[in-house]
Design a protein around this motif. Sequence first.
Motif, PDB file in Angstrom:
ATOM      1  N   THR B 212       4.671  15.971  -0.920  1.00 29.26           N
ATOM      2  CA  THR B 212       4.711  14.567  -1.332  1.00 29.26           C
ATOM      3  C   THR B 212       5.741  14.400  -2.446  1.00 29.26           C
ATOM      4  O   THR B 212       5.456  14.683  -3.607  1.00 29.26           O
ATOM      5  CB  THR B 212       3.327  14.098  -1.815  1.00 29.26           C
ATOM      6  OG1 THR B 212       2.807  15.084  -2.705  1.00 29.26           O
ATOM      7  CG2 THR B 212       2.377  13.905  -0.670  1.00 29.26           C
ATOM      8  N   ARG B 426       4.323   6.619   4.416  1.00 35.86           N
ATOM      9  CA  ARG B 426       3.116   7.251   3.880  1.00 35.86           C
ATOM     10  C   ARG B 426       2.109   7.457   5.007  1.00 35.86           C
ATOM     11  O   ARG B 426       2.184   6.800   6.052  1.00 35.86           O
ATOM     12  CB  ARG B 426       2.499   6.397   2.779  1.00 35.86           C
ATOM     13  CG  ARG B 426       2.092   5.039   3.277  1.00 35.86           C
ATOM     14  CD  ARG B 426       1.648   4.104   2.170  1.00 35.86           C
ATOM     15  NE  ARG B 426       1.454   2.770   2.752  1.00 35.86           N
ATOM     16  CZ  ARG B 426       1.069   1.720   2.059  1.00 35.86           C
ATOM     17  NH1 ARG B 426       0.841   1.818   0.778  1.00 35.86           N
ATOM     18  NH2 ARG B 426       0.902   0.552   2.640  1.00 35.86           N
ATOM     19  N   LEU B 428      -1.800   7.157   5.904  1.00 37.76           N
ATOM     20  CA  LEU B 428      -3.033   6.538   5.436  1.00 37.76           C
ATOM     21  C   LEU B 428      -4.214   7.155   6.176  1.00 37.76           C
ATOM     22  O   LEU B 428      -4.039   7.854   7.167  1.00 37.76           O
ATOM     23  CB  LEU B 428      -3.002   5.037   5.709  1.00 37.76           C
ATOM     24  CG  LEU B 428      -1.835   4.249   5.089  1.00 37.76           C
ATOM     25  CD1 LEU B 428      -1.856   2.812   5.576  1.00 37.76           C
ATOM     26  CD2 LEU B 428      -1.901   4.310   3.571  1.00 37.76           C
ATOM     27  N   THR B 444      -5.245   4.125   1.452  1.00 39.55           N
ATOM     28  CA  THR B 444      -4.670   5.355   0.902  1.00 39.55           C
ATOM     29  C   THR B 444      -5.759   6.409   0.791  1.00 39.55           C
ATOM     30  O   THR B 444      -6.914   6.115   0.502  1.00 39.55           O
ATOM     31  CB  THR B 444      -4.075   5.110  -0.492  1.00 39.55           C
ATOM     32  OG1 THR B 444      -5.085   4.542  -1.318  1.00 39.55           O
ATOM     33  CG2 THR B 444      -2.910   4.169  -0.429  1.00 39.55           C
ATOM     34  N   ARG B 446      -7.511   9.685  -0.880  1.00 36.37           N
ATOM     35  CA  ARG B 446      -7.584  10.296  -2.200  1.00 36.37           C
ATOM     36  C   ARG B 446      -8.531  11.476  -2.154  1.00 36.37           C
ATOM     37  O   ARG B 446      -9.556  11.426  -1.508  1.00 36.37           O
ATOM     38  CB  ARG B 446      -8.063   9.281  -3.237  1.00 36.37           C
ATOM     39  CG  ARG B 446      -7.706   9.699  -4.643  1.00 36.37           C
ATOM     40  CD  ARG B 446      -7.666   8.546  -5.615  1.00 36.37           C
ATOM     41  NE  ARG B 446      -8.873   7.749  -5.551  1.00 36.37           N
ATOM     42  CZ  ARG B 446      -8.928   6.466  -5.921  1.00 36.37           C
ATOM     43  NH1 ARG B 446      -7.846   5.852  -6.292  1.00 36.37           N
ATOM     44  NH2 ARG B 446     -10.065   5.803  -5.861  1.00 36.37           N
TER      45      ARG B 446
END
Lengths: 446, 446
Positions: B212, B426, B428, B444, B446
């Motif tokens: 990332t 990105r 998801l 998103t 986490r």
Amino acid sequence: MEKILIYFILLSTLLVSCKKEAALNVDLSKSNPITAVERPIDTWLNTNFLTPYNMEVLYKFDRFQAPIDKDLVPVLEDQVQPVMEAVRDIWIEPYLQTAGKAFLKPLVPKQIALVGSAQYNIDGSITLGTADAGRRINLFVVNDYDKTNLPNVVQMLHTIHHEFVHILHQNIPVPPDYEKISPEYVGGGWISFSNTAIAAKDLGFITRYSRMNKDEDFAEMASFLLVEGQDAFNAYANTSIATAEARLRQKELAVVDYYKVNYGIDFRALQERVRIAKETLTGKSTPFITNLTSGVYKGFTVQRSAAGQSAAFVTAFNTSIASVQTDFGIPINSVFDLDFTDIKTNRTDMILKLSGSTFAFWYNLKATIDVNTGAVKLALAPAGTTTAYANGTLIQPNIKPLLDYLTLNNFRADWIENVIPGSKNTLAGFMVTPGGQLGFYGTLKK
Amino acid sequence: MKKIFLIGLFALLAMQGCKKDETLIDGKRPEERIQEGLEKYASELTGSVNGWKGYIYTSNIGGGYSFYLNFNKSNRVTMLSDLDIAAAETGMESSYQIKQVMVPTLIFDTYSYLHLLTDPNSDVLGGDEGAGFGSDFEFEIREQKGDTLKLVGKKRNTQFTLIKATAADKAFYTSDKYALLIDDVANYVAANPFLYIPDPKNNVNRVQVNVTPDIYTRMFTFTSLEAGVIKSTQVPFAFSTTGIIFSKPLEFGGLSFTSADWDTVSSKFMLNTSSGTKVEILSGTSAAIPLHEVMGTALISINMPGQLTFPGSGQTFVSAYTTFKNSVAAGFSTPTIVRDLNVSFNAVSKTMAISVNVVQNTTSVFPAVYTYNYTKTQNGEYRFSGLVSTGGGATAVLSRMRTFILNRIEAQTFTLDYYNDQANQRVLGKFSSKETPDFSLTGTLR
């Protein structure tokens, strides 16, 4: 005898021990030498601050000028000169011109330390400036400064004026009576959620921070009057509840008195110089319409015979009063008022106040104001219940030309400096749109 | 006798007091040693004709960052950085000092790219309000090993390594290659979200690789599934002249990975290990490890910060969520909004919580958390039951939440998957109903 001898020996021992024959042989120039080469910004700062005022501007980050436990950043070099120009023009120069060098030189802080960011505190507040022992002022958020952004300039200059007021009252204390005006100081609790902007305003504090203590209150008051300016203060006071307005006005007088009595400074002249400097530096001033809608003015006094009133307006007015003269035999005065009904409640309800002989003739008007364009549209609103309104209703058919003029036209309210030079802040007019020609104007009531 | 003794004693004292010889370490006075140290490091820094490569790893959030620095003799430093493309292309000049602050200290004392990481204003680069990314700009020079200077931040102990650049390094940084590398890697990982390497232990299983490059989460991660248990290990990285370099060796499968080289021709990464082995990073078409295996351990939630849904959400869900928000907005006399929907899993207690924040008057935040027990099949199909509501806002919006969202959660079967949001570069997480595939939300991870 023996004792004397011993004391003598003791004394001579001390004398011999303390004898230092040479200067301390430390070459301090080697201890932490400054090797930086002078750059244009250093020269500029020396010319503008160090030489004339013995003020050192510390723009290179030095941890010992700022709290050691906070995350801070240094300044962007390109920001130093713009910020210090503002400091010079809007803070030092106005004081210098009003109070002179003899006043300023002993009091100016000897150091101004610049920090790029704000100081973020544990209680969630941020610090924009600090003053230490009247000797140094720390100015934060230098990296965000933008001289074309009026609120931004105001914030920065508010900070430095605020800190300088601290230096003033650290030399000569604020009179003890001051803290009795608004006794509701809460110390560090000012940051509490219960101390909202409205709560502080209702108690007669100029900002939430003013509730910290009397010194902060005084510094906030003085710097608000100087930097935000008298108009902004009037708007704030005019829109406060009656008890708070009285307190704010009392504090305003206390500030003016403090400057006069203790330092012999004409605060009003200082205020005016700060305002002019601020407008010159930013090239911007608060638009009239912002003042109008924020409560700076209580209304307008319009004089029909004043030079520059439009023919259409004068005709409508003259036709109306001639008709009243014919039907009722009452000479309507050529001066009338257009006032806000209650400036504390809103800045849209207005009263048109005509008078003649011993009578008053009132009409309620509702103004629709666009704060961005300055567009104003007036409309008749339901009449009130007092005699003045009854009188108004009685002659309403005769007054129709004037009422039509006011309610059928679209206006844009603004200064009329282009029509009457130098009239800014005293006169304002209503331009007829489209076209933009001046329709009528009046004296502002403050 | 007594007298003689006393006289003798004082004589001795007097002689002692006169003694002026000094004991000096290395035969030098402190200020001379200080100056020597400062000059030594100053000449090191300014003496590198090709400049310096610098690597810093932040402590609060973020990961690793590289810099290319040139120090000159008049206390100016020019730097490039991999913080973004512009910073990698355009040099920024600022001031530095080498000062004795307990030990020789390198201070970057006016703003440059390095300071972006410490800026406490989260509007500047992101980072935590009041603390930034957790970094330093005042460094103690701890040791020199060959071409490497090891620096340690004064405030946060941030490690900053400076390595003398070679002519080839200089050519790399001063061309557009530095910016191209950053851009290429960002595009590559966006286009290839499912990277993996064969498990070094058996070459059969796949080990998921996550690179990332985003400045907020600049991390390199290995994730593997071993006997039903997810193992994840990660390390911050920064861009180097050949690809990416890890802050410290990443131990995995008996190998010690130190960096990855970027092949500009074939667009792929080749991992380097300390033993010299090279391992190619491959790109798969689906995740090496299904999301449901990771959810609740290595990853814990799917988040929709703010009020909007994310790309890839199904229309049925979007409508349900919108209706829910509108219904809440209309249902209270105080202005009320719903935001920050979050679906979180706990694999230990086998619970799933769906939560929102109910915000009144823009400042009062009441969380509403609805927790279910779940059962999961081998291939990742979830069923939920046993609702428990917690949080200050839970009861107030429960009935509406039930009508629009929870009823379906309780009645249907759900699955988890990755969603490749290519437009925003990105990956998801996606949570969707098996029976009504259009009832799906993304957010998103986490």
